[in-house]
Design a protein around this motif. Structure first.
Motif, mmCIF file in Angstrom:
data_model
loop_
_atom_site.group_PDB
_atom_site.id
_atom_site.type_symbol
_atom_site.label_atom_id
_atom_site.label_comp_id
_atom_site.label_asym_id
_atom_site.label_seq_id
_atom_site.Cartn_x
_atom_site.Cartn_y
_atom_site.Cartn_z
ATOM 1 N N LYS A 27 1.186 4.062 -2.983
ATOM 2 C CA LYS A 27 0.955 5.492 -2.730
ATOM 3 C C LYS A 27 2.138 6.324 -3.234
ATOM 4 O O LYS A 27 1.945 7.369 -3.856
ATOM 5 C CB LYS A 27 0.723 5.758 -1.239
ATOM 6 N N LEU A 72 -6.148 5.532 -2.989
ATOM 7 C CA LEU A 72 -5.736 4.128 -3.065
ATOM 8 C C LEU A 72 -6.881 3.211 -2.641
ATOM 9 O O LEU A 72 -7.178 2.210 -3.299
ATOM 10 C CB LEU A 72 -4.505 3.893 -2.194
ATOM 11 N N CYS A 84 -0.411 9.315 -4.716
ATOM 12 C CA CYS A 84 -1.826 9.480 -4.362
ATOM 13 C C CYS A 84 -2.022 9.386 -2.852
ATOM 14 O O CYS A 84 -1.130 8.981 -2.114
ATOM 15 C CB CYS A 84 -2.680 8.445 -5.081
ATOM 16 N N THR A 85 -3.204 9.761 -2.413
ATOM 17 C CA THR A 85 -3.538 9.715 -0.995
ATOM 18 C C THR A 85 -4.047 8.328 -0.620
ATOM 19 O O THR A 85 -4.342 7.502 -1.495
ATOM 20 C CB THR A 85 -4.632 10.746 -0.663
ATOM 21 N N GLU A 86 -4.184 8.105 0.673
ATOM 22 C CA GLU A 86 -4.733 6.835 1.171
ATOM 23 C C GLU A 86 -6.163 6.626 0.648
ATOM 24 O O GLU A 86 -6.545 5.520 0.277
ATOM 25 C CB GLU A 86 -4.708 6.823 2.702
ATOM 26 N N ARG A 143 0.846 -1.200 0.000
ATOM 27 C CA ARG A 143 0.000 0.000 0.000
ATOM 28 C C ARG A 143 0.882 1.251 0.000
ATOM 29 O O ARG A 143 0.631 2.198 -0.750
ATOM 30 C CB ARG A 143 -0.943 0.017 1.200
ATOM 31 N N GLU A 144 1.891 1.246 0.865
ATOM 32 C CA GLU A 144 2.814 2.381 0.937
ATOM 33 C C GLU A 144 3.554 2.545 -0.390
ATOM 34 O O GLU A 144 3.720 3.666 -0.881
ATOM 35 C CB GLU A 144 3.806 2.197 2.089
#
Length: 166
Positions: A61, A71, A66-68, A57-58
């Protein structure tokens, strides 16, 4: 029987009478709308998403800047696809992400005497008999409905009706 289910059956009858193919785009649009509304009414909606590890996930991003929230929306397969979401989804799958489906819990038991039983969280029970092909909906120990010549689409309709029982 819910209004949506009745509407679905009427549309299906009309298409069969008019000899319209199930591949027809109008048929697809109608069934998509019906299924979406049926899922909202009965609470049997399923969630499809791509699940990735925290490290991935990190990485995603940082890769896409992009932002959380972006995502999260991209990995939710129920959301419409944009070019950015398609790229994020492809990268997530390439990095080991898996498509997961979350459904309402339903216990299914296949007995040796040819009966399939499904128990729903609301106490409703469905029974399908292989010997003669009929199915029954039970709620609180009382048989509410019996259906002869059960097919797979009929099972889904019976599950939706049973899920609405209170």
């Amino acid at each position: 029987m819910s209004l949506i289910t009745i509407w679905s059956m009427e549309i299906q009858r009309y298409f069969e009478l008019e000899n319209i193919s199930h591949n027809n785009s109008i048929w697809k649009i109608c069934t998509k709308i019906i299924n979406k509304n049926e899922n909202k009414m009965t609470g049997t909606a399923k969630k499809r998403e791509i699940v990735v590890s925290k490290e991935n996930r990190e990485f995603l991003k940082r890769l896409f800047g992009c932002t959380e929230q972006t995502l999260y929306n991209s990995l939710d397969l129920q959301k419409p696809s944009s070019e950015m979401r398609k790229r994020i989804r492809k990268a997530a799958l390439e990095r080991g992400g898996e498509v997961m489906v979350t459904l309402r819990e339903m216990e299914t038991i296949h007995t040796a005497n040819g009966v399939m039983e499904q128990r729903l969280p609301n106490g409703a029970e469905l029974r399908f008999y292989r010997e003669d092909g009929h199915g029954e909906i039970w709620h609180k120990g009382i048989m509410k409905e019996r259906v002869d010549s059960v097919t797979i689409p009929v099972i889904y309709e019976m599950q939706a009706r049973a899920a609405m029982m209170r």
